[in-house]
Write an enzyme that holds these catalytic residues in place. Structure first.
Site, mmCIF file in Angstrom:
data_model
loop_
_atom_site.group_PDB
_atom_site.id
_atom_site.type_symbol
_atom_site.label_atom_id
_atom_site.label_comp_id
_atom_site.label_asym_id
_atom_site.label_seq_id
_atom_site.Cartn_x
_atom_site.Cartn_y
_atom_site.Cartn_z
ATOM 1 N N GLU A 109 0.839 -6.235 -10.659
ATOM 2 C CA GLU A 109 -0.504 -5.897 -11.129
ATOM 3 C C GLU A 109 -0.404 -4.803 -12.167
ATOM 4 O OE1 GLU A 109 -3.297 -3.608 -8.950
ATOM 5 O OE2 GLU A 109 -1.806 -2.491 -7.825
ATOM 6 N N GLU A 168 0.224 -15.179 -2.814
ATOM 7 C CA GLU A 168 1.514 -15.045 -3.497
ATOM 8 C C GLU A 168 2.629 -15.344 -2.508
ATOM 9 O OE1 GLU A 168 1.852 -11.052 -5.028
ATOM 10 O OE2 GLU A 168 0.548 -11.468 -6.738
ATOM 11 N N LYS A 169 3.765 -15.723 -3.028
ATOM 12 C CA LYS A 169 4.961 -15.782 -2.207
ATOM 13 C C LYS A 169 5.223 -14.361 -1.733
ATOM 14 C CE LYS A 169 8.858 -17.475 -0.670
ATOM 15 N NZ LYS A 169 8.772 -18.469 0.420
ATOM 16 N N GLY A 206 -3.815 -0.670 -1.334
ATOM 17 C CA GLY A 206 -3.129 -1.380 -0.255
ATOM 18 C C GLY A 206 -4.053 -2.161 0.676
ATOM 19 N N ARG A 255 -5.304 2.962 -15.519
ATOM 20 C CA ARG A 255 -5.760 4.348 -15.324
ATOM 21 C C ARG A 255 -4.546 5.238 -15.153
ATOM 22 N NH1 ARG A 255 -4.283 4.700 -9.875
ATOM 23 N NH2 ARG A 255 -4.504 2.734 -8.782
ATOM 24 N N VAL A 281 -1.675 8.306 -9.345
ATOM 25 C CA VAL A 281 -1.390 9.432 -8.464
ATOM 26 C C VAL A 281 -0.008 10.016 -8.790
ATOM 27 C CG1 VAL A 281 -0.989 10.083 -6.058
ATOM 28 C CG2 VAL A 281 -2.839 8.495 -6.604
ATOM 29 N N LYS A 320 1.687 3.902 -1.118
ATOM 30 C CA LYS A 320 2.833 4.736 -1.461
ATOM 31 C C LYS A 320 2.840 6.053 -0.687
ATOM 32 C CE LYS A 320 2.233 2.579 -5.884
ATOM 33 N NZ LYS A 320 1.433 2.653 -7.120
ATOM 34 N N LYS A 377 -3.937 -11.991 -0.805
ATOM 35 C CA LYS A 377 -4.336 -10.755 -1.492
ATOM 36 C C LYS A 377 -5.742 -10.858 -2.068
ATOM 37 C CE LYS A 377 -1.098 -8.628 -3.951
ATOM 38 N NZ LYS A 377 0.066 -8.357 -4.849
HETATM 39 P P1 ADP Z 1 -2.764 -2.495 -4.585
HETATM 40 O O1 ADP Z 1 -3.733 -2.842 -5.662
HETATM 41 O O2 ADP Z 1 -3.389 -2.290 -3.282
HETATM 42 O O3 ADP Z 1 -1.822 -1.421 -5.034
HETATM 43 P P2 ADP Z 1 -0.570 -4.383 -5.014
HETATM 44 O O4 ADP Z 1 -0.765 -5.759 -5.506
HETATM 45 O O5 ADP Z 1 -0.034 -3.388 -5.986
HETATM 46 O O6 ADP Z 1 -1.919 -3.844 -4.401
HETATM 47 O O7 ADP Z 1 0.352 -4.399 -3.731
HETATM 48 C C1 ADP Z 1 0.562 -3.252 -2.941
HETATM 49 C C2 ADP Z 1 1.926 -3.307 -2.279
HETATM 50 O O8 ADP Z 1 2.039 -4.471 -1.443
HETATM 51 C C3 ADP Z 1 3.094 -3.417 -3.240
HETATM 52 O O9 ADP Z 1 3.526 -2.160 -3.712
HETATM 53 C C4 ADP Z 1 4.149 -4.110 -2.397
HETATM 54 O O10 ADP Z 1 4.824 -3.217 -1.569
HETATM 55 C C5 ADP Z 1 3.335 -5.034 -1.528
HETATM 56 N N1 ADP Z 1 3.239 -6.380 -2.112
HETATM 57 C C6 ADP Z 1 2.292 -6.846 -2.935
HETATM 58 N N2 ADP Z 1 2.510 -8.138 -3.270
HETATM 59 C C7 ADP Z 1 3.645 -8.504 -2.652
HETATM 60 C C8 ADP Z 1 4.417 -9.717 -2.587
HETATM 61 N N3 ADP Z 1 4.027 -10.834 -3.211
HETATM 62 N N4 ADP Z 1 5.547 -9.719 -1.833
HETATM 63 C C9 ADP Z 1 5.938 -8.614 -1.168
HETATM 64 N N5 ADP Z 1 5.270 -7.463 -1.181
HETATM 65 C C10 ADP Z 1 4.133 -7.379 -1.914
HETATM 66 P P1 ADP Z 2 -1.652 4.703 -7.360
HETATM 67 O O1 ADP Z 2 -1.587 3.257 -7.751
HETATM 68 O O2 ADP Z 2 -2.056 5.625 -8.445
HETATM 69 O O3 ADP Z 2 -0.475 5.121 -6.628
HETATM 70 P P2 ADP Z 2 -3.309 4.335 -5.053
HETATM 71 O O4 ADP Z 2 -3.149 2.879 -4.889
HETATM 72 O O5 ADP Z 2 -2.768 5.239 -4.029
HETATM 73 O O6 ADP Z 2 -2.891 4.808 -6.481
HETATM 74 O O7 ADP Z 2 -4.845 4.627 -5.266
HETATM 75 C C1 ADP Z 2 -5.290 5.836 -5.815
HETATM 76 C C2 ADP Z 2 -6.642 6.144 -5.290
HETATM 77 O O8 ADP Z 2 -7.564 5.202 -5.749
HETATM 78 C C3 ADP Z 2 -6.743 6.124 -3.797
HETATM 79 O O9 ADP Z 2 -7.670 7.087 -3.435
HETATM 80 C C4 ADP Z 2 -7.241 4.715 -3.501
HETATM 81 O O10 ADP Z 2 -7.913 4.684 -2.282
HETATM 82 C C5 ADP Z 2 -8.145 4.498 -4.675
HETATM 83 N N1 ADP Z 2 -8.220 3.123 -5.141
HETATM 84 C C6 ADP Z 2 -7.223 2.407 -5.731
HETATM 85 N N2 ADP Z 2 -7.649 1.196 -6.092
HETATM 86 C C7 ADP Z 2 -8.962 1.133 -5.752
HETATM 87 C C8 ADP Z 2 -9.986 0.132 -5.872
HETATM 88 N N3 ADP Z 2 -9.768 -1.056 -6.436
HETATM 89 N N4 ADP Z 2 -11.211 0.422 -5.409
HETATM 90 C C9 ADP Z 2 -11.462 1.608 -4.852
HETATM 91 N N5 ADP Z 2 -10.549 2.583 -4.709
HETATM 92 C C10 ADP Z 2 -9.315 2.362 -5.144
HETATM 93 MG MG MG Z 3 -0.535 -1.546 -6.665
#
Ligand code: ADP
Ligand code: ADP
Ligand code: MG
Length: 448
Positions: A288, A200-201, A165, A292, A295, A237, A158
């Site tokens: 995490e 991460e695992k 994502g 803010r 969505v 999502k 990650k």
């Molecule tokens: P983002 O900042 O892109 O939202 P997250 O760390 O929240 O990143 O991870 C996005 C998604 O990826 C999570 O909602 C989950 O579905 C999957 N994910 C993240 N970390 C793990 C993990 N260690 N094991 C399994 N799925 C994970």
């Molecule tokens: P939420 O966690 O609110 O469900 P999303 O992960 O779908 O949100 O992200 C919300 C919006 O912010 C999206 O348009 C995504 O592309 C953008 N976004 C989220 N994290 C970042 C980041 N670290 N840098 C740039 N854009 C981001």
């Molecule tokens: Mg997330």
């Protein structure tokens, strides 16, 4: 209370914030890029200022121009929305320095939690359970190999700065590790300008359960229950619901307390979300924090009756939280479908273009947060979400029925959308039975 707020965002979230301000008697300033001259937020605000060309970097990410627009219009506060500058600690700090109130956490809060690696360390110190993983950065391929060995496959690579994502790879076996590491690293360099990676695992078949937090500037912190955001595509999502199907009162209380503890431990202020993974055995892990508004915030509003954007504004103006934990009552069930301009049959390729006609569903329990209108041209420059369809029912079954009928009523012509795809999910037996986790879409819709 503020007299005037500038909204440093676009699309449905800018409209959402303008609406809250209108109801609170606060004047609004929209900022827009060249291409957004006719966008809904530009038209709805009391004043609108162009902050640069279409490219985000030149407009919605242009801190200098946004701050100048704020000073020029005499706005006292900035709401950053989500995405763009909403998790940029430097921007929050610049606001602080310019005596402009940033409607969100402190720059220090953002600094601490925006970086996932740092957030993990802070949470470990606060005794919050985190996903087992690497001790720190994975800086080299050799690091990656030894860490994966230690953690045990499957693992997830990650990006520490990641979001939306991106910068994430699952690795099942050592042969695939180096390629995954290198591509995830390169992807995060391009997407976030930072390629700090960690590991991460990989938790198999978990639910994504997140807790909404509100914290005022006087040390009061509460949670507003959870959202289940397990219906995801490529770790993004697609559908969210609240409350979570799998939650018990007891687990909600436990996880809620942990979420409040996590926020309190960093002296967090304003609205935030603590994301957890809940595994098959009922164990949960901090993943995490999003510092803010999110969505999917409307589903929490529907089941708690708390307007989160207004709460953010009140908190930023220095008010005390008007709720105690025991005042928060969860009632009914809410579901949100993200409606995107994309083609599910072409690998969900974004499909910008002109909305020739649009018919929105309505009726009891239906809410639409959108910036779309007939004749609106969805630019290719920004993300492809057209809006959010949110329903509220007395229980999950009613909410599902309502969502199905609302999706049937929803007509958009001119651009491809994922409305039919959402409809398929709402009719999927495993979804209906609550039998799903983050691997749901992948498993059930393989042919897409
Ligand atoms: P983002 O900042 O892109 O939202 P997250 O760390 O929240 O990143 O991870 C996005 C998604 O990826 C999570 O909602 C989950 O579905 C999957 N994910 C993240 N970390 C793990 C993990 N260690 N094991 C399994 N799925 C994970
Ligand atoms: P939420 O966690 O609110 O469900 P999303 O992960 O779908 O949100 O992200 C919300 C919006 O912010 C999206 O348009 C995504 O592309 C953008 N976004 C989220 N994290 C970042 C980041 N670290 N840098 C740039 N854009 C981001
Ligand atoms: Mg997330």
């Amino acid at each position: 209370m503020f007299k005037k707020i500038l909204i440093a965002n676009r699309g449905e979230i800018a409209v959402r914030i303008i609406r809250a301000c209108n109801e609170m008697g606060i004047q609004t300033v929209a900022v827009y890029s060249d291409i957004d001259k006719d966008a809904l937020h530009t038209q709805m605000a009391d004043e609108a200022i162009c902050i640069g060309p279409a490219k985000s970097k030149d407009s919605y990410l242009n801190m200098q121009n946004i701050l100048s627009a704020t000073v020029l219009t005499g706005a006292e506060a900035i709401h950053p929305g989500y995405g763009f500058l909403s998790e940029n600690s430097k921007f929050a700090q610049m606001c602080e320095e310019c005596n402009i109130k940033y409607i969100g956490p402190s720059s220090e809060n953002i600094d601490n939690m925006g970086n996932k690696l740092k957030a993990r360390e802070i949470m470990i110190k606060a005794w919050v359970p985190v996903v087992p993983g690497s001790d720190g950065e994975i800086a080299t391929q050799e690091d990656a190999i030894s860490s994966a060995e230690k953690i045990g496959y499957p693992v997830m690579i990650k990006a520490s700065a990641g979001g939306g994502g991106r910068g994430i790879r699952v690795v099942k076996k050592v042969e695939d590790l180096i390629l995954a590491y290198n591509t995830a690293k390169a992807e995060s360099k391009t997407a976030f300008g930072d390629d700090t990676m960690y590991m991460e695992k990989f938790i198999e078949e978990p639910r994504h359960i997140e807790f909404q937090i509100l914290a005022d500037e006087h040390g009061n912190v509460i949670h507003l229950g959870e959202r289940d955001c397990s219906v995801q595509r490529r770790n993004q999502k697609v559908i969210e619901e609240a409350p979570g199907y799998s939650m018990t009162q007891e687990l909600r209380k436990q996880m809620g307390e942990v979420a409040v503890k996590a926020a309190s431990s960093i002296n967090y202020k304003n609205a935030g979300t603590i994301e957890f993974l809940l595994d098959k055995y009922g164990k949960y892990y901090f993943m995490e924090m999003n510092t803010r508004i999110q969505v999917e915030h409307p589903i929490t509003e529907m089941i708690t009756g708390v307007d989160l954007v207004k709460a953010q504004i009140r908190i930023a103006s220095g008010e005390l939280l008007s709720y105690k934990q025991e005042d928060i009552k969860i009632e009914g069930h809410a579901i949100e479908c993200r409606i995107n301009a994309e083609n599910p049959n072409k690998n969900f390729m974004p499909c910008p273009g002109v909305i020739k006609s649009i018919h929105l569903p309505g009726g009891y329990g239906i809410r639409i947060d959108s910036a779309a209108y007939q004749g609106y041209k969805i630019p290719h420059t920004y993300d492809s979400m057209i809006g959010k369809l949110i329903v509220f029912g007395k229980d999950r079954e009613e909410a599902i029925r309502k969502m199905r009928r609302a999706l049937r009523e929803f007509i958009i012509e001119g651009v491809d959308t994922n409305i039919d795809f959402q409809f398929k999910i709402l009719n999927n037996q495993n979804f209906i039975n609550g039998n799903f986790d983050t691997s749901f879409i992948n498993k059930e819709f393989q042919n897409l």
